[in-house]
Each structure stands twice: as C-alpha cells, then as structure tokens.
Design an enzyme around this catalytic site. Structure first.
Site, mmCIF file in Angstrom:
data_model
loop_
_atom_site.group_PDB
_atom_site.id
_atom_site.type_symbol
_atom_site.label_atom_id
_atom_site.label_comp_id
_atom_site.label_asym_id
_atom_site.label_seq_id
_atom_site.Cartn_x
_atom_site.Cartn_y
_atom_site.Cartn_z
ATOM 1 N N THR A 1 -20.108 -25.876 -8.282
ATOM 2 C CA THR A 1 -20.201 -27.219 -7.704
ATOM 3 C C THR A 1 -21.247 -28.074 -8.418
ATOM 4 O O THR A 1 -22.303 -27.579 -8.809
ATOM 5 C CB THR A 1 -20.560 -27.115 -6.209
ATOM 6 O OG1 THR A 1 -19.562 -26.328 -5.561
ATOM 7 C CG2 THR A 1 -20.619 -28.477 -5.548
ATOM 8 N N THR B 1 -25.710 -20.816 -4.063
ATOM 9 C CA THR B 1 -26.283 -19.747 -3.237
ATOM 10 C C THR B 1 -26.977 -18.718 -4.112
ATOM 11 O O THR B 1 -26.484 -18.390 -5.193
ATOM 12 C CB THR B 1 -25.164 -19.076 -2.414
ATOM 13 O OG1 THR B 1 -24.560 -20.048 -1.575
ATOM 14 C CG2 THR B 1 -25.704 -17.951 -1.551
ATOM 15 N N GLU C 1 -10.388 -16.254 -4.385
ATOM 16 C CA GLU C 1 -9.542 -15.592 -3.377
ATOM 17 C C GLU C 1 -10.378 -14.560 -2.627
ATOM 18 O O GLU C 1 -10.321 -14.461 -1.404
ATOM 19 C CB GLU C 1 -8.336 -14.915 -4.040
ATOM 20 C CG GLU C 1 -7.237 -15.872 -4.454
ATOM 21 C CD GLU C 1 -6.035 -15.160 -5.052
ATOM 22 O OE1 GLU C 1 -6.081 -13.920 -5.227
ATOM 23 O OE2 GLU C 1 -5.036 -15.839 -5.343
ATOM 24 N N ARG D 1 -12.751 -16.371 -0.329
ATOM 25 C CA ARG D 1 -12.138 -16.878 0.905
ATOM 26 C C ARG D 1 -11.933 -15.765 1.921
ATOM 27 O O ARG D 1 -12.092 -15.981 3.126
ATOM 28 C CB ARG D 1 -10.829 -17.587 0.575
ATOM 29 C CG ARG D 1 -11.120 -18.973 0.036
ATOM 30 C CD ARG D 1 -9.950 -19.759 -0.444
ATOM 31 N NE ARG D 1 -10.486 -20.941 -1.123
ATOM 32 C CZ ARG D 1 -9.918 -21.562 -2.120
ATOM 33 N NH1 ARG D 1 -8.757 -21.139 -2.579
ATOM 34 N NH2 ARG D 1 -10.490 -22.616 -2.670
ATOM 35 N N GLU E 1 -16.282 -22.483 0.246
ATOM 36 C CA GLU E 1 -15.162 -21.819 -0.446
ATOM 37 C C GLU E 1 -13.860 -22.613 -0.302
ATOM 38 O O GLU E 1 -12.785 -22.055 -0.150
ATOM 39 C CB GLU E 1 -14.942 -20.384 0.073
ATOM 40 C CG GLU E 1 -16.148 -19.481 -0.022
ATOM 41 C CD GLU E 1 -16.528 -19.100 -1.445
ATOM 42 O OE1 GLU E 1 -15.730 -19.359 -2.360
ATOM 43 O OE2 GLU E 1 -17.619 -18.563 -1.632
#
Length: 388
Positions: free
Chosen positions: A126, A158, A242, A245, A365
């Site tokens: 991000t 993070t 994936e 998530r 996410e």
C-alpha cells in the site's frame, strides 16, 4: 505418520497455543493494548513455538501446517488478542510468495530464516495514494547493473518497525501497458536508504506496529527479485493475498467467537428483574444469532482453506469467507457490547477492545466492498454461456 496422527498433532499444537494464550497473554493483553506497546516477550515465545514458520514446509525448518490448521491457529490467537495474529500473518504472506514463486536459491536462503524468525516482517504494498488499486503504485526500482535503486513510499505496513525484511512491490517499468506487466516483487531487507519515518496511531489493532516506509535510492541486489524475472510481481503477491484473506477471515471467526463467549458468560451472571438476563427472550435471540454467525463463518473459512490446500484457485471461497466472517465479527462485537450495557463501554473489559478491533477486518486485505465485486465476477464468469 498416519493422517490421524497428523490430526492429533495439529490438535495438540492448537491446545498448546491455547494454554500459552490463557497463561501468558490474557493477563497482560489489556494493558499492552491500551499502551500500544509492542508485546516483545510474547512475540519471542511465539518464535520459540515455531509460529513464524507455521506454513513453511518442514524441509525448510517450518512446522509445515496445512492452511486448514493454520486457520484454526489464527482463530485461536485472534479470540484472545487479535493483534498477535498480525505479527505472523504478513510475515507468512511474504514467505508464501517465496515458497510459490521464488527461485530454488531464494527458497534455500530465505525460508529457513523466515521459519526461525531470523528474518521477519511482512508485505510492503500500500502507498499513500493507493490502497485497493495496487496497479497505481508509484514506488520505482531502476536497474543499475546487478542491483536496483528503489525510490518511493509505502504506508499502513504491519510489522514495519520491529520487522527487518519485507516483500516489496515496485514498478520496474512505469510505462508498461497493461500496468501490471511493469510490476515486480522483491524481498527487501532493511539497509541504507530504507527508513521508517513514523508509526501510525490506530483505533484498534494496537500493540503491533503499523508504519510508513520511505525508500530513497535504496540499493537492492537483482538476486532478491522474486522468481528472477521482472513483470510478475502483481500475480505473485495476489497469490499471497488469498492466504491473507483466509487469515483475516479466521481472525474474524476468532473475534466473533470471543464476543459471543463474553456475552454468553456475562448474560448468565448479570441479573435484572429477579433473573439472569440470559433468561430474557430478547437476549436469547441475540445469543442465537451470534452463535450461528460464528459457526457459519468457521465453515466458510474451512472451505476456503481446504481449496487453498488442494492447490485450487480459491479467490471466490476466500472472498466469501473474508466477507462473511469479518461482518460477523463486526455484528457480534456490537451485540456483545449491547448485552454488556455500560460495562461493555468500559476499557476494563475485553468487549470494548473487540469493538475497536473488528472494523479493521472489514477493511484490511481488500475491503468487503471489493470482496463482493470479486465474488460477483466469479459467479458471473461461472454462469456465462460457454463458447463452442
């Protein structure tokens, strides 16, 4: 080892983590969270238990857990203190990118170090002007001989302060069309030109560091380009998301479960009009809905984890699990706070923290609005008439 032995070993690990959480985390979580203090001693114990290598194969020194078991592990951790699940999740998305797409040399170098948490960190995707639209990133890596020079900024990263290594998404060809063909992924260790100017203050998900990162002519070896080929970075990191998530969905189950269990316990102790409030129908209806949300969310997470373990494309299953489980966390946290009444509004009880932690899950996410779009696209693709 038989499959049954493996299942028993997995159960033993979950039980051991549960005992660790009850004994070492529960007594200090509220104080650490409110002080926004990094849980140094707890993270060290997580390292000793091998949790930084949870899904890294045993051949590389990891625990080699299935994603099914990993999801149960994350639910267990998040039910106690959600921030701790983030310490290993972003780290393991980075590990997953190397495991699935790295060269043999990269796997041999990084995976054992990730498993031991000698190198640990997360994913740097991000940017200040781009979140969901990763193709809009502006951080650039310019090749110079056997190295690249990286310039740009990342935010909401993070583990950025205490971590020392990150999966870094950059543009190696800013003019590429389509844009994703110009995107590459590096495994970047901290060094000259790689700085962390500030830690970001947050509503919840406290204790774990979330930071801004700055790259000013940061020099990185071409050997750290995942897979050794430019232009594949977006696909490489989307594969890892994936897993992310499924992790966030499992956190949602943990938060939803914790909110339900706190409400159930309190409703049996608190009395109004001469009887425990759990005997009032209005409270019973809430408890029934909360328990049903937890069970349904857990089943969706398990379905997504099984698809991932089988090597199938699972963006549909992971999207559904993430959407439902994180909304369940939001709803259960709010209902639990209501059942607790004024006590739920107090910073001395866990419910208040659950209420602040849950919203991150609906955003992180990939927002839940984006999950709905992914789900709808997959459904429409499946329903489209086949061309002969």
């Amino acid at each position: 080892m038989s499959h049954d032995d493996g299942a028993r070993d997995d159960d033993a690990l979950i039980d051991a983590v549960g005992r660790f959480l009850a004994g070492e985390v529960r007594p200090v979580a509220i104080a650490l969270e409110q002080a926004d203090e990094y849980p140094e001693a707890i993270v060290e114990q997580m390292r000793e238990m091998g949790l930084f290598g949870a899904i890294i194969p045993e051949a590389y020194g990891g625990l080699g857990l299935s994603v099914q078991t990993y999801a149960r592990l994350i639910e267990t951790i998040a039910a106690e203190w959600m921030s701790l699940s983030g310490v290993i999740n972003s780290h393991l998305i980075m590990a997953s990118a190397v495991l699935r797409f790295g060269t043999e040399e990269q796997k041999d170098y990084f995976l054992p170090r990730f498993a031991k948490a000698e190198l640990r960190g997360g994913i740097a995707l991000t940017e200040p002007d781009c979140g969901t639209d990763l193709q809009a990133i502006r951080t650039v890596a310019r090749r110079e001989g056997e190295h690249y020079l990286v310039t740009g900024a990342k935010t909401w990263i993070t583990n950025g302060l205490r971590g020392n290594c990150f999966a870094l998404l950059v543009k190696t060809d800013p003019k590429a069309d389509p844009r994703h063909r110009g995107m590459s992924l590096f495994i970047a260790e901290k060094g000259p030109g790689f700085s962390v100017p500030r830690k970001l203050p947050k509503l919840g998900y406290r204790g774990i560091d979330t930071v801004e990162m700055l790259f000013q002519d940061y020099r990185i070896s071409a050997a750290r380009l995942v897979g050794g080929v430019e232009g594949r970075g977006l696909q490489q990191i989307l594969g890892g998301l994936e897993l992310g998530r499924i992790n966030v969905a499992a956190r949602g189950v943990g938060v939803a479960r914790s909110a339900y269990e706190e409400a159930l316990s309190y409703s049996q102790q608190r009395k109004t009009f001469g009887k425990p409030i759990c005997e009032h129908q209005a409270i019973q209806l809430k408890l029934a809905d909360m328990a049903t949300r937890v069970e349904a969310a857990r089943l969706l997470v398990d379905s997504a984890a099984r698809a991932y373990d089988a090597g199938r494309r699972c963006d549909l299953e992971a999207g559904m699990a993430k959407l439902f489980a994180t909304e369940a966390a939001m709803e259960n946290a709010a209902e639990s706070l209501r059942i607790h009444g004024a006590y739920g509004y107090s910073r001395e009880v866990r419910v208040e923290r659950l209420y602040r932690d849950a919203p991150l899950l609906a955003i992180g996410e990939g927002t839940n609005e984006m999950q709905r779009m992914i789900i709808a696209r997959r459904l429409l693709d499946a329903a489209a008439p086949r061309k002969h």
